[in-house]
Design a protein around this motif. Sequence first.
Motif, short mmCIF file in Angstrom:
data_model
loop_
_atom_site.label_atom_id
_atom_site.label_comp_id
_atom_site.label_asym_id
_atom_site.label_seq_id
_atom_site.Cartn_x
_atom_site.Cartn_y
_atom_site.Cartn_z
N THR A 22 0.85 -1.19 0.00
CA THR A 22 0.00 0.00 0.00
C THR A 22 0.88 1.24 0.00
O THR A 22 2.10 1.15 0.15
CB THR A 22 -0.91 0.04 1.25
OG1 THR A 22 -0.11 0.22 2.41
CG2 THR A 22 -1.74 -1.22 1.38
N ASN A 23 0.26 2.38 -0.17
CA ASN A 23 0.98 3.66 -0.10
C ASN A 23 0.76 4.35 1.24
O ASN A 23 0.85 5.56 1.34
CB ASN A 23 0.51 4.58 -1.23
CG ASN A 23 0.95 4.09 -2.58
OD1 ASN A 23 2.00 3.45 -2.70
ND2 ASN A 23 0.16 4.36 -3.61
N LEU A 24 0.49 3.57 2.27
CA LEU A 24 0.18 4.14 3.58
C LEU A 24 1.33 4.99 4.12
O LEU A 24 1.10 6.08 4.63
CB LEU A 24 -0.16 3.01 4.57
CG LEU A 24 -0.57 3.46 5.96
CD1 LEU A 24 -1.85 4.29 5.90
CD2 LEU A 24 -0.77 2.25 6.85
N ASP A 25 2.56 4.52 3.98
CA ASP A 25 3.69 5.29 4.49
C ASP A 25 3.84 6.62 3.75
O ASP A 25 4.15 7.65 4.34
CB ASP A 25 4.98 4.48 4.43
CG ASP A 25 5.28 3.94 3.05
OD1 ASP A 25 4.34 3.80 2.23
OD2 ASP A 25 6.46 3.65 2.77
N LEU A 26 3.58 6.61 2.45
CA LEU A 26 3.67 7.86 1.67
C LEU A 26 2.54 8.81 2.02
O LEU A 26 2.72 10.03 2.03
CB LEU A 26 3.68 7.55 0.18
CG LEU A 26 4.90 6.75 -0.31
CD1 LEU A 26 4.76 6.41 -1.77
CD2 LEU A 26 6.18 7.50 -0.05
N ARG A 27 1.36 8.27 2.32
CA ARG A 27 0.25 9.13 2.73
C ARG A 27 0.54 9.83 4.05
O ARG A 27 0.26 11.02 4.22
CB ARG A 27 -1.04 8.32 2.84
CG ARG A 27 -1.58 7.90 1.50
CD ARG A 27 -2.87 7.16 1.65
NE ARG A 27 -3.30 6.65 0.37
CZ ARG A 27 -4.25 5.75 0.23
NH1 ARG A 27 -4.87 5.27 1.29
NH2 ARG A 27 -4.59 5.33 -0.96
N VAL A 28 1.11 9.09 4.99
CA VAL A 28 1.48 9.70 6.27
C VAL A 28 2.56 10.76 6.05
O VAL A 28 2.50 11.85 6.62
CB VAL A 28 1.96 8.62 7.27
CG1 VAL A 28 2.55 9.25 8.52
CG2 VAL A 28 0.81 7.69 7.63
N GLN A 29 3.51 10.44 5.19
CA GLN A 29 4.57 11.41 4.88
C GLN A 29 3.98 12.67 4.26
O GLN A 29 4.38 13.78 4.60
CB GLN A 29 5.57 10.78 3.92
CG GLN A 29 6.67 11.71 3.48
CD GLN A 29 7.63 11.03 2.52
OE1 GLN A 29 8.11 9.95 2.81
NE2 GLN A 29 7.89 11.66 1.41
#
Length: 120
Positions: A22-29
Amino acid sequence: MRRSLALTIIGLVMLLALFELTNLDLRVQDLLFLPAKHAWRVDGSAPIPRLLFYQLPKILIAFFGASVFVLVLLPGRIIRSWSQVEVPRRRLFGVVLCLALIPSTIGLLKKVTGVYCPSE
């Protein structure tokens, strides 16, 4: 022991899959970065955030490690005299080893590979 190890490994694999698939880490960033200013929302050089997010966790981990190390070194009769709980000394020694070896290994790998954190 084997069950807790298996659960830990399963949890780590699930966490790795979550961030890889997923892109979860990029969304948080993206929530924490201000692209217009090319800066993070929390200024790392400001004294209060630096204390809260950088220095204080290091101090707390060092205090925890020193406390566990003292528990490992104390004779069992002293611990039993003031503690109602059985102190698993062998496991505590494992915690002390991890607290010492993990940062040492990371520092060694940074030195050998030449790969550092972006801020360094």
